[in-house]
Design a protein around this motif. Structure first.
Motif, PDB file in Angstrom:
ATOM      1  N   ASP A   1       6.589  19.514 -54.962  1.00 25.23           N
ATOM      2  CA  ASP A   1       6.680  18.892 -53.651  1.00 25.23           C
ATOM      3  C   ASP A   1       5.476  17.968 -53.479  1.00 25.23           C
ATOM      4  OD1 ASP A   1       4.594  20.624 -52.963  1.00 25.23           O
ATOM      5  OD2 ASP A   1       5.944  22.087 -52.055  1.00 25.23           O
ATOM      6  N   HIS A   2       5.170  17.584 -52.244  1.00 29.67           N
ATOM      7  CA  HIS A   2       4.088  16.624 -52.036  1.00 29.67           C
ATOM      8  C   HIS A   2       2.781  17.342 -51.737  1.00 29.67           C
ATOM      9  CE1 HIS A   2       7.145  13.656 -52.143  1.00 29.67           C
ATOM     10  NE2 HIS A   2       7.684  13.989 -50.986  1.00 29.67           N
TER      11      HIS A   2
ATOM     12  N   GLU B   1      13.027  21.080 -36.318  1.00 33.37           N
ATOM     13  CA  GLU B   1      13.345  20.747 -37.706  1.00 33.37           C
ATOM     14  C   GLU B   1      12.342  21.411 -38.642  1.00 33.37           C
ATOM     15  OE1 GLU B   1      14.916  16.165 -37.467  1.00 33.37           O
ATOM     16  OE2 GLU B   1      12.818  16.520 -37.012  1.00 33.37           O
ATOM     17  N   ASP B   2      12.785  21.595 -39.880  1.00 27.68           N
ATOM     18  CA  ASP B   2      11.862  21.998 -40.936  1.00 27.68           C
ATOM     19  C   ASP B   2      11.860  20.861 -41.953  1.00 27.68           C
ATOM     20  OD1 ASP B   2      10.904  23.099 -43.494  1.00 27.68           O
ATOM     21  OD2 ASP B   2      10.923  25.029 -42.442  1.00 27.68           O
ATOM     22  N   SER B   3      10.687  20.442 -42.377  1.00 30.48           N
ATOM     23  CA  SER B   3      10.589  19.255 -43.242  1.00 30.48           C
ATOM     24  C   SER B   3      11.290  19.431 -44.582  1.00 30.48           C
ATOM     25  CB  SER B   3       9.125  18.914 -43.511  1.00 30.48           C
ATOM     26  OG  SER B   3       8.404  18.985 -42.331  1.00 30.48           O
ATOM     27  N   LEU B   4      11.593  20.680 -44.940  1.00 30.23           N
ATOM     28  CA  LEU B   4      12.227  20.907 -46.234  1.00 30.23           C
ATOM     29  C   LEU B   4      13.745  21.078 -46.110  1.00 30.23           C
ATOM     30  CD1 LEU B   4      10.963  21.215 -49.092  1.00 30.23           C
ATOM     31  CD2 LEU B   4      11.259  23.678 -48.846  1.00 30.23           C
ATOM     32  N   CYS B   5      14.235  21.037 -44.886  1.00 28.83           N
ATOM     33  CA  CYS B   5      15.640  21.386 -44.653  1.00 28.83           C
ATOM     34  C   CYS B   5      16.547  20.189 -44.927  1.00 28.83           C
ATOM     35  CB  CYS B   5      15.764  21.913 -43.225  1.00 28.83           C
ATOM     36  SG  CYS B   5      17.203  21.451 -42.294  1.00 28.83           S
ATOM     37  N   PRO B   6      17.464  20.319 -45.902  1.00 28.50           N
ATOM     38  CA  PRO B   6      18.318  19.173 -46.264  1.00 28.50           C
ATOM     39  C   PRO B   6      19.281  18.763 -45.151  1.00 28.50           C
ATOM     40  CG  PRO B   6      18.672  21.041 -47.772  1.00 28.50           C
ATOM     41  CD  PRO B   6      17.731  21.496 -46.722  1.00 28.50           C
TER      42      PRO B   6
ATOM     43  N   PRO C   1       8.723  29.345 -48.202  1.00 29.03           N
ATOM     44  CA  PRO C   1       8.941  30.065 -49.473  1.00 29.03           C
ATOM     45  C   PRO C   1       9.845  29.305 -50.442  1.00 29.03           C
ATOM     46  CG  PRO C   1       9.352  31.498 -47.583  1.00 29.03           C
ATOM     47  CD  PRO C   1       9.178  30.118 -47.046  1.00 29.03           C
ATOM     48  N   ALA C   2      10.630  28.349 -49.912  1.00 27.71           N
ATOM     49  CA  ALA C   2      11.534  27.597 -50.788  1.00 27.71           C
ATOM     50  C   ALA C   2      10.859  26.348 -51.357  1.00 27.71           C
ATOM     51  CB  ALA C   2      12.796  27.204 -50.023  1.00 27.71           C
ATOM     52  N   SER C   3       9.619  26.126 -50.995  1.00 31.52           N
ATOM     53  CA  SER C   3       8.942  24.932 -51.519  1.00 31.52           C
ATOM     54  C   SER C   3       8.124  25.300 -52.753  1.00 31.52           C
ATOM     55  CB  SER C   3       8.043  24.315 -50.450  1.00 31.52           C
ATOM     56  OG  SER C   3       6.930  25.140 -50.174  1.00 31.52           O
ATOM     57  N   ALA C   4       7.916  24.301 -53.593  1.00 31.55           N
ATOM     58  CA  ALA C   4       7.200  24.554 -54.844  1.00 31.55           C
ATOM     59  C   ALA C   4       5.774  25.028 -54.571  1.00 31.55           C
ATOM     60  CB  ALA C   4       7.199  23.289 -55.702  1.00 31.55           C
ATOM     61  N   SER C   5       5.124  24.445 -53.575  1.00 30.47           N
ATOM     62  CA  SER C   5       3.733  24.815 -53.306  1.00 30.47           C
ATOM     63  C   SER C   5       3.630  26.066 -52.449  1.00 30.47           C
ATOM     64  CB  SER C   5       3.023  23.665 -52.592  1.00 30.47           C
ATOM     65  OG  SER C   5       3.651  23.417 -51.348  1.00 30.47           O
ATOM     66  N   GLY C   6       4.737  26.461 -51.814  1.00 29.90           N
ATOM     67  CA  GLY C   6       4.725  27.653 -50.983  1.00 29.90           C
ATOM     68  C   GLY C   6       4.322  27.390 -49.546  1.00 29.90           C
ATOM     69  N   ASN C   7       3.794  26.195 -49.255  1.00 31.25           N
ATOM     70  CA  ASN C   7       3.461  25.903 -47.861  1.00 31.25           C
ATOM     71  C   ASN C   7       3.731  24.444 -47.504  1.00 31.25           C
ATOM     72  OD1 ASN C   7       1.410  24.646 -49.228  1.00 31.25           O
ATOM     73  ND2 ASN C   7      -0.248  25.505 -48.004  1.00 31.25           N
TER      74      ASN C   7
ATOM     75  N   PRO D   1      11.217  16.722 -50.633  1.00 25.59           N
ATOM     76  CA  PRO D   1      11.273  17.585 -51.830  1.00 25.59           C
ATOM     77  C   PRO D   1      12.502  18.482 -51.771  1.00 25.59           C
ATOM     78  CG  PRO D   1       9.178  17.816 -50.652  1.00 25.59           C
ATOM     79  CD  PRO D   1      10.101  17.070 -49.752  1.00 25.59           C
ATOM     80  N   ALA D   2      13.008  18.861 -52.940  1.00 27.17           N
ATOM     81  CA  ALA D   2      14.183  19.737 -52.978  1.00 27.17           C
ATOM     82  C   ALA D   2      13.762  21.169 -52.686  1.00 27.17           C
ATOM     83  CB  ALA D   2      14.851  19.661 -54.344  1.00 27.17           C
ATOM     84  N   GLU D   3      14.651  21.893 -51.993  1.00 26.50           N
ATOM     85  CA  GLU D   3      14.424  23.319 -51.837  1.00 26.50           C
ATOM     86  C   GLU D   3      14.477  23.960 -53.221  1.00 26.50           C
ATOM     87  OE1 GLU D   3      16.346  25.515 -48.263  1.00 26.50           O
ATOM     88  OE2 GLU D   3      17.583  23.792 -48.692  1.00 26.50           O
ATOM     89  N   HIS D   4      13.593  24.891 -53.475  1.00 30.34           N
ATOM     90  CA  HIS D   4      13.516  25.548 -54.775  1.00 30.34           C
ATOM     91  C   HIS D   4      13.295  24.534 -55.895  1.00 30.34           C
ATOM     92  CE1 HIS D   4      14.865  29.205 -52.825  1.00 30.34           C
ATOM     93  NE2 HIS D   4      15.788  28.466 -52.245  1.00 30.34           N
TER      94      HIS D   4
END
Lengths: 246, 197
Positions: A173-174, A86-91, A125-131, A166-169
């Motif tokens: 985020d946290h 899984e990826d923590s950002l994946c909806p 790359p889709a997260s606000a913080s980049g990581n 957090p939403a992608e793009h």
């Protein structure tokens, strides 16, 4: 409307014959049936499995941070192990957790399966913080290292909860501090909380995530979530997959 | 249906039969063109709904994710909407295909399209970059103003089909009494009498 103008030579038409009424009636019934059956079928396919169970609660369940960075959650006796990527950002992963998380938790509690969680970070790359994905994976490793299985299960569930994810793009985020708070609320001990807020594991979690992504790709996984039973890809579109892998 | 009394019906029939040669020659070709355009609009819009509904129905998880990504609905409503929407679209597509209640279906289509356009525009205004999920897919994606504009333009095009059908619902090969181009006996070319009367 222009139809009105053309209507000056109005010729009343026979409105309908009996057969058109019958045909129309049958068509309406069929279409209504398609809608009703379709909605019921779809609701069933999208249903949360085992709603109300929550995350793992059996004290016999253990959590271990393994050498490659994967986290094993299960009783020591559990012989069947499945791998979840899984990826923590994946909806879609969030949806996967929402639908199957509680069913998995119960199977783990009952010792039917153990789960190895591999948290990837290709959505960074889709997260606000980049990581974000890497930091979330690191946070999960911190909680796993503490050995508190119940806290790990809860934290993992909370990470993917649509209320927290957090939403992608998205615009935010946290931070590590937010993640530490989330872990604390999940019952993680203090050393895990400080491990998260200090970001100790971020760089190693990044390397682990890269390796896990390669491992998933080698197994034929094309994206997250992917589930494997040994080297066999599990069809998670089949809503009974959890009982089938046991 | 107001004139469907037996006597009225017989009289109408008589009148039409008497007028038959004249009435056919008086069919304005413009009207035929309108019927043809209505036919194309009907099947065009039907295809839009059937394809869009089918893709959404086939991937329920993706549809839930797409609906959630708009962040417009409370979490409790996300799944009910995601479960229902595809079949509403399929129903609209089927009704248009067979030509039953075309004007009503076109009105419903226009309302649904307006809602979808609003939703896309709202995400654009809020700076969300999500795939619209219009034809399946959905969730977050790298989209820019051009993508949003294109999606809205496409839906406005579909809206034009719906509006045409609201104005001219009659077309060839339709089942519904008010959607048919011709009467059951095959020769009366009659524009929208029901509204006009």
């Amino acid at each position: 409307m222009s139809a009105k103008k053309a209507n000056s030579k109005y010729v009343p038409q026979p409105t309908s014959s009996r057969s058109t009424w019958i045909l129309g009636g049958i068509a309406l019934v069929v279409i209504a049936a398609v809608v009703i059956i379709g909605v019921i079928w779809q609701s069933d396919r999208n249903e949360t499995r085992n709603e109300g169970y929550g995350s793992v609660k059996n004290s016999a369940v253990q959590v271990q941070l393994q050498p490659g960075g994967a986290v094993r959650l299960g009783t020591p006796e559990a012989t069947k192990t499945i791998d979840v990527y899984e990826d923590s950002l994946c909806p879609v992963c969030a949806q996967f957790e929402e639908m199957y998380g509680q069913e998995i938790a119960q199977a783990v509690d009952e010792g039917k399966i153990a789960v190895q969680y591999h948290l990837l970070d290709f959505l960074n790359p889709a997260s606000a913080s980049g990581n974000y994905s890497t930091r979330a994976a690191a946070a999960a490793q911190c909680v796993a290292e503490s050995g508190n299985a119940e806290a790990y299960g809860k934290f993992h569930t909370d990470l993917f909860d649509p209320a927290n994810q957090p939403a992608e793009h998205g615009s935010a985020d946290h931070t590590n501090e937010d993640l530490a708070q989330l872990a604390k609320q999940a019952g993680a001990p203090d050393d895990a909380v400080s491990c998260i807020s200090s970001g100790t594991k971020v760089s190693s979690a990044g390397a682990d995530a890269q390796a896990a992504k390669a491992a998933m790709a080698a197994l034929g996984g094309k994206g997250t979530p992917s589930v494997f039973n040994g080297t066999t890809s599990v069809n998670i579109g089949d809503k009974n997959w959890v009982s089938k892998v046991q | 249906m107001s004139r469907s009394g037996r006597l009225g019906h017989t009289l109408n029939l008589r009148r039409r039969v008497l007028e038959y040669p004249r009435s056919l020659s008086r069919v304005p070709s413009k009207l035929v063109w309108i019927r043809i355009v209505s036919l194309l609009a009907r099947f065009g819009l039907a295809a839009v709904w059937l394809i869009s509904g089918w893709i959404k129905a086939a991937d329920p998880t993706q549809t839930v994710v797409a609906v959630r990504a708009y962040q417009l609905l409370p979490e409790d409503l996300v799944r009910p909407v995601a479960n229902t929407l595809p079949f509403i679209e399929i129903a609209l597509g089927l009704l248009l295909s067979i030509g039953l209640g075309v004007r009503l279906t076109a009105i419903a289509s226009a309302v649904l399209l307006a809602a979808l356009i609003f939703v896309i525009a709202a995400s654009w205004a809020r700076g969300l970059s999500i795939d619209c999920g219009c034809f399946g897919g959905g969730g977050a994606a790298d989209v820019d103003a051009w993508d949003y504009g294109r999606e809205i333009a496409r839906d406005v095009g579909f809206m034009a089909l719906a509006v045409w059908l609201i104005v001219f619902p009659r077309s060839f090969g339709a089942l519904g009494p008010h959607s048919r181009a011709y009467s059951a006996t095959g020769f009366s070319v009659e524009p929208q009498g029901d509204l006009a009367e």
